[in-house]
Each structure stands twice: as C-alpha cells, then as structure tokens.
Design an enzyme around this catalytic site. Structure first.
Site, PDB file in Angstrom:
ATOM      1  N   SER A   1      -0.467 -11.402  21.967  1.00 13.17           N
ATOM      2  CA  SER A   1      -0.905 -12.350  20.944  1.00 13.17           C
ATOM      3  C   SER A   1      -1.099 -13.747  21.557  1.00 13.17           C
ATOM      4  O   SER A   1      -1.913 -13.899  22.456  1.00 13.17           O
ATOM      5  CB  SER A   1       0.092 -12.313  19.781  1.00 13.17           C
ATOM      6  OG  SER A   1      -0.373 -13.027  18.687  1.00 13.17           O
TER       7      SER A   1
ATOM      8  N   ASP B   1      -6.609  -5.310  12.968  1.00 16.75           N
ATOM      9  CA  ASP B   1      -5.881  -6.561  13.183  1.00 16.75           C
ATOM     10  C   ASP B   1      -6.404  -7.611  12.198  1.00 16.75           C
ATOM     11  O   ASP B   1      -7.587  -7.958  12.240  1.00 16.75           O
ATOM     12  CB  ASP B   1      -6.113  -7.016  14.631  1.00 16.75           C
ATOM     13  CG  ASP B   1      -5.192  -8.157  15.043  1.00 16.75           C
ATOM     14  OD1 ASP B   1      -4.916  -9.030  14.194  1.00 16.75           O
ATOM     15  OD2 ASP B   1      -4.769  -8.173  16.208  1.00 16.75           O
TER      16      ASP B   1
ATOM     17  N   HIS C   1      -1.991  -5.927  14.127  1.00 18.82           N
ATOM     18  CA  HIS C   1      -1.658  -6.908  15.168  1.00 18.82           C
ATOM     19  C   HIS C   1      -0.413  -6.502  15.958  1.00 18.82           C
ATOM     20  O   HIS C   1      -0.231  -6.922  17.099  1.00 18.82           O
ATOM     21  CB  HIS C   1      -1.465  -8.283  14.524  1.00 18.82           C
ATOM     22  CG  HIS C   1      -1.552  -9.425  15.507  1.00 18.82           C
ATOM     23  ND1 HIS C   1      -2.718  -9.773  16.147  1.00 18.82           N
ATOM     24  CD2 HIS C   1      -0.608 -10.286  15.978  1.00 18.82           C
ATOM     25  CE1 HIS C   1      -2.491 -10.809  16.955  1.00 18.82           C
ATOM     26  NE2 HIS C   1      -1.215 -11.134  16.869  1.00 18.82           N
TER      27      HIS C   1
HETATM   28  C1  MLT Z   1      -2.761 -17.687  18.522  1.00 18.31           C
HETATM   29  O1  MLT Z   1      -2.417 -18.676  17.900  1.00 18.31           O
HETATM   30  O2  MLT Z   1      -2.739 -17.621  19.766  1.00 18.31           O
HETATM   31  C2  MLT Z   1      -3.224 -16.524  17.725  1.00 18.31           C
HETATM   32  O3  MLT Z   1      -3.458 -16.917  16.403  1.00 18.31           O
HETATM   33  C3  MLT Z   1      -2.242 -15.410  17.802  1.00 18.31           C
HETATM   34  C4  MLT Z   1      -0.905 -15.819  17.247  1.00 18.31           C
HETATM   35  O4  MLT Z   1      -0.106 -16.346  17.981  1.00 18.31           O
HETATM   36  O5  MLT Z   1      -0.660 -15.579  16.059  1.00 18.31           O
END
Ligand code: MLT
Length: 201
Positions: free
Chosen positions: A103, A153, A184
């Site tokens: 992520s 996701d 996700h």
């Molecule tokens: C981010 O902020 O890098 C993306 O939205 C993924 C997350 O951290 O939720």
C-alpha cells in the site's frame, strides 16, 4: 545514527538479496518482518518506519486525501529513503535490497525505483498505485518487479495499477503484474505468488 527508526535482522543464509520492508499507512517497522521471513527465508531484513504521521498513523509521504498525493513530498521522501538505504547498506554491509512494500509502502517503493533506481535491485509492490502523475524517466534495465493488485480494491482503480506496471516496463524493468480477485488487503494467494517470485525454498 541511521536516519530512520528501523528494525534490522541479519541474513542467516547467503545468496538471497536483503529485503527492504515498507509498511502501509498506520503500520510500523515491525509489521512486515514475519512476511519477510516467510517469503525469503534467511534473507537480511531492513524495515524502516515511515516518518510522516497522519492522525498518529505512520506513512512514508504526505497525502492530501486517500489516493491524492502531495507529489513534492513524494519526491522528497523517496530521496530520504534512498539515502537511508545507502547508509544502512554501508552500516550493515549489504548489497542493494529488493523492496517489499504494501500500500503506502509500495507507493514509496515505486517512486524510489523511478527517482533513485540505484537504491533497489527489484521490488515486490503489493497494492501499488501511480505515485507521481508524470513518471520520471528512469533506466530500470535488469530490475525485477512483481506487482500484485486487487481487482476489487476500493482505493486503486484497475487502470491506475496497469499504468504503473506499463511505466515500469517501458523503462526496462522485467515486470510481472498479477491481478487477484480480492480487495486492498493481502490474501493467501499474495503469499504464494511472493514465495514463488522469490524463488521458493
Ligand atoms: C497511499 O496513501 O499511499 C495510498 O492511498 C494507500 C494507503 O496508504 O492507503
């Protein structure tokens, strides 16, 4: 004194590249150690904690909203992290690592690969999205990238992850992009794909 709070576990086997473990929003340097041990047993593990706090939750760069990034900060933080990798390689005597990011950690890994390609030999990007709207030109020849995305996701549209995979391979990386019927969060199939990509046991 290294520039990030981090955990380090030395290698217990030779011949496996070190892993740079990069957690998701709200995680920390402890989160991915277990995953790292599972997917590349015996590899050295280097696991920093993101320096940005969003309502108390550590991250690797600032965002304006979910999926909307502060791109100046992305660039700054990718540079800082690449500098940390260089310091840690010297302090611990390591070859260039393979990033394993989830992520937000996958997004900073993708940015670092494009902005500071020398920092990584490859990357496993779990639920990554395009980190910079204009992909910086980079020579990624010889770098291996595994991307695993979730078809359902809610944060990452399919065309967004496809675009990241396309940019990385246009720059010469050897990209394998798998899209799983999941969201996700990570699944058992992610683990299996990672183990296989790292060459099994
Ligand atoms: C981010 O902020 O890098 C993306 O939205 C993924 C997350 O951290 O939720």
């Amino acid at each position: 004194e290294l520039s990030f709070i981090h955990r380090y576990e030395p290698a217990t086997e030779t011949g496996r590249p070190p892993l740079l473990l990069l957690h998701g929003t709200g995680g920390d340097e402890n989160d991915l150690l277990g995953l790292g041990r599972m997917i590349s047993p015996g590899a050295a593990l280097l696991s920093p904690r993101g320096k940005i706090l969003e309502n108390g939750m550590p991250r690797f760069f600032r965002r304006l909203a979910e999926g909307v990034f502060d791109e100046e900060d992305v660039k700054l933080r990718a540079g800082e992290l690449a500098d940390f990798v260089a310091q840690a390689r010297q302090a611990y005597g390591l070859e260039a690592p393979v990033a394993v990011g989830f992520s937000n950690g996958a997004n900073i890994a993708a940015a670092m690969m494009m902005l500071r390609p020398e920092a990584l030999t490859g990357a496993a990007l779990l639920r990554a999205m395009v980190p910079l709207s204009e992909a910086p030109q980079a020579d990624l020849a010889g770098k291996r990238v595994l991307m695993i995305s979730g078809a359902m996701d809610p944060i990452i549209p399919a065309e967004n992850s496809a675009q990241l995979a396309a940019s990385l391979s246009a720059f010469g990386a050897e990209v394998q992009h798998q899209v799983l019927p999941t969201g996700h969060g990570l699944s058992q199939t992610d683990l299996q794909l990672l183990v296989r990509w790292f060459g099994g046991r």
